[in-house]
Design an enzyme around this catalytic site. Sequence first.
Site, mmCIF file in Angstrom:
data_model
loop_
_atom_site.group_PDB
_atom_site.id
_atom_site.type_symbol
_atom_site.label_atom_id
_atom_site.label_comp_id
_atom_site.label_asym_id
_atom_site.label_seq_id
_atom_site.Cartn_x
_atom_site.Cartn_y
_atom_site.Cartn_z
ATOM 1 C CB CYS A 136 40.123 -2.270 69.093
ATOM 2 S SG CYS A 136 38.389 -1.869 69.173
ATOM 3 C CB CYS A 139 38.591 1.087 68.043
ATOM 4 S SG CYS A 139 38.312 0.142 69.510
ATOM 5 C CG ASP A 140 41.748 1.311 65.567
ATOM 6 O OD1 ASP A 140 41.241 2.402 65.889
ATOM 7 O OD2 ASP A 140 42.596 0.731 66.265
#
Length: 312
Positions: A136, A139-140
Amino acid sequence: MSDDIRLCTIIGSGPAGYTAAIYAARAGMNPLLFTGKEPGGQLMITNDVENYPGYPDGVLGPQMMADFQKQAERFGTEVKSDMIASVDFSGPIHTVTTESGEVFKTHTIVISTGASAKWLGIDSEKKLMNKGVSACAVCDGFFYKNMDVIVVGGGDTAAEEATYLAKLCPKVHLLVRRDELRASKIMQKRVLNTKNITVHWNTQTVEILGEEEVVGARVINRVTNEESTIDAKGFFVAIGHKPNTDIFKDWLDMNESGYLITGADNTSTKIKGVFASGDAQDHIYRQAVTAAGTGCMAALDAERYLAANEII
Ligand code: NDP
């Protein structure tokens, strides 16, 4: 176990689940919705959603899912932040058991458990999971700001992740196992026109390198069999998804990939009162808008089932 029998229980909180909830709630079915482990589903890890009708300027995935939930709750949906661990479809009344051990009885069930990211399945991927390996970018990606990264895959997800990361990272290496991208033409164009994305065609990962954190990957060109090393701090896997249907395998028909099989012209499964919607049953379209559409269909099918059986 509570003796109450719910009219409609919805498993999953992506566009399919919340749309089913909006329709079921408005039809007076007092739905109970279980969010699962990833409330909001795959759109929570999507950045801009540009193709959902009604949002001409696009919308952030998490914002859209917050709106879906608000709309479902406005009409009386009860939302529970729990995961369904098992189901029992042996009788006319169905039961679902949560991970925390609570049991609920229900006349109808709408399955909208969605799908989860697939992994390469190599040892180094497991070893370095969350130590540079991620599925992701939204997200990261921030953790790899100003660092070089690798993205694996050739579909829309990979294209989206690569272009997202290209805004944060000096260099994005996109590893594509064939000599063409599967992504839509517009996404392909974006990838190929982004200067700091280097596409490595016919390239597969042999090993993700690093001990405590990712430092790069050893890759092989499938045409020349030549191996080489790419330096990178982040390794993003974007190779598709697997439907979250394992808990239904003893009860429902599914295809070889685990997608639930529904009726030719409705959302029914082979168990009466159990309906399936969204990515858990759709291996072809897999869009937020089609998931929402089938969620609506499942709620209408559940309502018709309840009426035909004189339960409402
Ligand atoms: P896809 O199944 O479309 O693509 C998967 C990609 O990963 C393919 O290029 C495939 O290669 C590659 N791949 C699969 N397994 C491996 C492996 N073991 N090693 C290396 N590469 C591998 O999945 P997506 O998640 O990209 O997209 C799913 C659906 O969601 C699509 O319908 C897509 O259009 C949609 N989507 C739409 C978005 C948007 O509109 N904003 C954003 C993201 C997804 P190969 O081509 O050789 O099979």
